[in-house]
Design an enzyme around this catalytic site. Sequence first.
Site, PDB file in Angstrom:
ATOM      1  N   SER A 229       0.848  -1.198   0.000  1.00  0.00           N
ATOM      2  CA  SER A 229       0.000   0.000   0.000  1.00  0.00           C
ATOM      3  C   SER A 229       0.882   1.246   0.000  1.00  0.00           C
ATOM      4  CB  SER A 229      -0.871   0.028   1.258  1.00  0.00           C
ATOM      5  OG  SER A 229      -1.530   1.283   1.396  1.00  0.00           O
TER       6      SER A 229
ATOM      7  N   TYR B 189      -1.505  -0.120  10.585  1.00  0.00           N
ATOM      8  CA  TYR B 189      -1.804  -0.514   9.204  1.00  0.00           C
ATOM      9  C   TYR B 189      -0.635  -0.153   8.289  1.00  0.00           C
ATOM     10  CZ  TYR B 189      -3.781  -0.909   4.599  1.00  0.00           C
ATOM     11  OH  TYR B 189      -3.968  -1.260   3.281  1.00  0.00           O
TER      12      TYR B 189
END
Length: 255
Positions: free
Chosen positions: A143, A156
């Site tokens: 990501s 995250y």
Amino acid sequence: MYQMLDPSTLTVLVTGGTSGIGAATVRRFAGAGARVVAIGRRAERLADLASEYPGLIHTVVLDVRDWDATQAAVAALPAPFASYNVVFANAGLALGLEPAHQVAMSDWQQMVDTNITGLLNTVRATLPAMVERKEGHVVFTGSVAGDYPYPGGNTYGASKAFVKQFALGLWADVAGTGVRVTNIEPGLTETEFSLVRFKGDEARADGVYRGVAPMTGEDIAEQVFFACNLPRHVNINRIQAMASVQAFSPLTIKR
Ligand code: NDP
Ligand code: 8X3
């Protein structure tokens, strides 16, 4: 004329195949004639997906956080699906956007267990056979959150930074064996990601994408498809893509 691989020679194992980027990737490959092993926890979603491409999709209900179950599921794959030559370790999630001093510890644990341990389980259970066959490709969904920090992204983002570094380390290990390694690093992509992050709050999840054109699961699936279909002498190390409305945050000064 540039010669891409014939997708019908690929057997692609996809974790997180029930939704979003994973489901779009299952459809992209099966639609091109590849065999696909679609993996996720939601059996009904998997069954619906398989019915779209009869004979091409084998489904496995699996929680990738469970090492024994992951090993057993891979060992139990029937022919011809057992001869997978692409593994897309894509299952993952973000939970919450709270600052580190307020977040629920269980949210951090679930992200680490899924995005890191689940990804490692997937790789360790599938990699030896591809090295043995001298043909394979491990693709990750990292990501932009693994590259650029943002408030509330804490664990995250760190889990995706792990994916980025692990992908490079894995490539250092397997280069020359016939196995390729690619990390796909998407930015804003409209999937069930925000619904999961905000724990079913649809209004808040919809608000993330309101009024802009985010990327879609199909946009990311196309990048996976491209990387996997390049001829075998080419390895794409990473692809980072953002929606064209997205950019980095400025550095902040707190007064
Ligand atoms: P979705 O929520 O739509 O899909 C997530 C998938 O992960 C689902 O298929 C879900 O399946 C699966 N999953 C979650 N936990 C587990 C588990 N323990 N075992 C097996 N499968 C699991 O979101 P996305 O498609 O967006 O997410 C896919 C990946 O993309 C994730 O790694 C995410 O971090 C990453 N990503 C997403 C971005 C975005 O903006 N959407 C941007 C950058 C990266 P099920 O619930 O059926 O088990
Ligand atoms: C998902 C992208 O920016 O919401 O990995 O963290 S972001």
